[in-house]
Design an enzyme around this catalytic site. Sequence first.
Site, mmCIF file in Angstrom:
data_model
loop_
_atom_site.group_PDB
_atom_site.id
_atom_site.type_symbol
_atom_site.label_atom_id
_atom_site.label_comp_id
_atom_site.label_asym_id
_atom_site.label_seq_id
_atom_site.Cartn_x
_atom_site.Cartn_y
_atom_site.Cartn_z
ATOM 1 N N SER A 167 48.012 28.334 41.796
ATOM 2 C CA SER A 167 46.784 28.546 40.831
ATOM 3 C C SER A 167 45.752 27.217 40.740
ATOM 4 O O SER A 167 44.930 27.067 41.809
ATOM 5 C CB SER A 167 47.164 28.918 39.474
ATOM 6 O OG SER A 167 46.070 29.347 38.553
ATOM 7 N N ASP A 191 47.896 31.672 45.536
ATOM 8 C CA ASP A 191 46.854 32.434 44.679
ATOM 9 C C ASP A 191 46.037 31.298 43.934
ATOM 10 O O ASP A 191 45.876 31.134 42.731
ATOM 11 C CB ASP A 191 47.530 33.189 43.700
ATOM 12 C CG ASP A 191 46.631 34.543 43.467
ATOM 13 O OD1 ASP A 191 45.596 34.694 44.125
ATOM 14 O OD2 ASP A 191 46.678 35.212 42.303
ATOM 15 N N HIS A 276 49.817 37.084 39.851
ATOM 16 C CA HIS A 276 49.448 35.802 40.079
ATOM 17 C C HIS A 276 50.475 35.063 40.669
ATOM 18 O O HIS A 276 50.429 34.336 41.834
ATOM 19 C CB HIS A 276 49.021 34.990 38.875
ATOM 20 C CG HIS A 276 48.054 33.973 39.117
ATOM 21 N ND1 HIS A 276 47.407 33.789 40.085
ATOM 22 C CD2 HIS A 276 47.906 32.776 38.147
ATOM 23 C CE1 HIS A 276 46.676 32.600 39.679
ATOM 24 N NE2 HIS A 276 47.219 32.030 38.562
#
Length: 483
Positions: A167, A191, A276
């Site tokens: 992330s 991600d 995610h």
Amino acid sequence: MSSGEFLTLFLWIHWLLTCCSGALATTEPSKTSPTTLKKTDFNSIESKFSLRTLEEPDDDTCYLVPGQEHTVDQCNFNHTSKTFVVIHGWTVTGMFESWVPKLVDALYKREPDSNVIVVDWLTRAQQHYPVSAEYTQLVGQDVASFIDWMDDTIQYPIDNIHILGYSLGAHAAGVAGSLTNKKVNRITGLDPAGPTFEYAENAIILSPDDAEFVDVLHTYTRGSPDRSIGIQKPVGHIDIYPNGGSFQPGCNLGEALRLIAEKGFGDVDQLVKCSHERSIHLFIDSLLYEEKPSMAYRCNSKEAFEKGLCLSCRKNRCNTLGYKVNKVRGKRSTKMYLKTRAQMPFKVFHYQVKVHFFAKKNLTVTDQPFLVSLYGTQGESVNMPITIPEISTNKTYSYLIYTELDIGDLLMLKIKWEKDSYFSWSDWFTAYLFNIQKIRVKSGEFQKKLVFCSKEGNFASLQRGKEPVVFVKCNEHAKKKQE
Ligand SMILES: *[C@@H]1O[C@H](CO)[C@@H](O)[C@H](O)[C@H]1NC(C)=O
Ligand SMILES: *[C@@H]1O[C@H](CO)[C@@H](O)[C@H](O)[C@H]1NC(C)=O
Ligand SMILES: *[C@@H]1O[C@H](CO)[C@@H](O)[C@H](O)[C@H]1NC(C)=O
């Protein structure tokens, strides 16, 4: 509204409530180039570098402190083996999320002699989202200073370093990689975050020049660009979009409700991030299930992949997802696709099925439900439901189907055309019938092509609501005829 949309909306409400009250004034990413800010007062480093152990993957028992050489030996850092640097993302709770020890554990299981370092930037990661997003530049600088220090003082080869960032952590990894004296071996972006980064300049996001090799998994890119949780554009040498990249199987609302019933609302945050976080679990899967590597295939679009048109492995068109990726560096990012199961092990087996439909009468039907069964030397996968978008007389179509099991060499194929669930008068007047002579099947995992012929005769008649039609390998079929 679909369950996925519901979750996305839910997440955004969640973010707005927790993140953005009054903080929006600071959302613009800083225009200062990180290079100008660099180095090297070790006192300014706020991030902490915890060398975790296989015995206690979830505890910070020993920190490597830049500027303090004795910590290297104190923590039993192994100078000769490779090092993984794990960078977490934004956090609501201010604590490490449950995936951190899981990833540490999996890395040690696969590479027992390695050093797994977890970067702790929790304080900065716990701010309003846009603030934390901007902090990724400082975190990247911290990590770069740390790596250069390892290089300068203990001559640890930078070439032995693999950074994994999730992330926001993926962009921090990118910044770090762009600032080190020499390039790190590899950065894996799990991600990488989308909001405020989709249109940002390369200096502050993960990009291919941040390491010798950059591979990226995109697992939650649903929504419009810059609004989706995960970044949509490719940012590495190889960018893999599992299940199309927008949303992951097993992360739908039903699943969420089941988990809430089981575990209560405490884990809602975890649920919302299901797709995610899937990027991390796919990577863990590649570490733990060495014998079940998921294959991804190069394709120009998600739509072409869905038609089964991209199952080739020629000229590096396919690759292994995760740890054992084949480090192919093209001039431009390579987008790759695959399907996965909803849980570990994630591997599936992909097939392209090519069919020519013919009939005396012209007929076009859309969105028809079919059941496909595959039978192989090692097993079978029966009654897989697929919806075929369109069939027209005297046209050839290509479809992607996939099995969760390895069924071995394909022997037989069965297709049943189901009736629409609703009753239709047109059924009385129209002959819903297509003839099929041959079915061509290509397997992605085994790179084999086979042709199947109708078991009953020259061709098989596929009729809506009637018995399934059966196809066997053509040569065997011919043999039987001779007997
Ligand atoms: C360090 O790693 C090497 C392999 O890279 C291994 O042979 C050696 O035993 C390790 N040393 C220690 C002290 O664990
Ligand atoms: C489809 O093609 C076959 C063989 O080429 C032909 O006999 C048949 O009439 C065609 N059907 C239609 C509806 O045009
Ligand atoms: C079926 O449709 C095609 C193209 O639309 C046409 O050329 C053909 O003559 C039609 N065949 C019959 C049997 O109606």
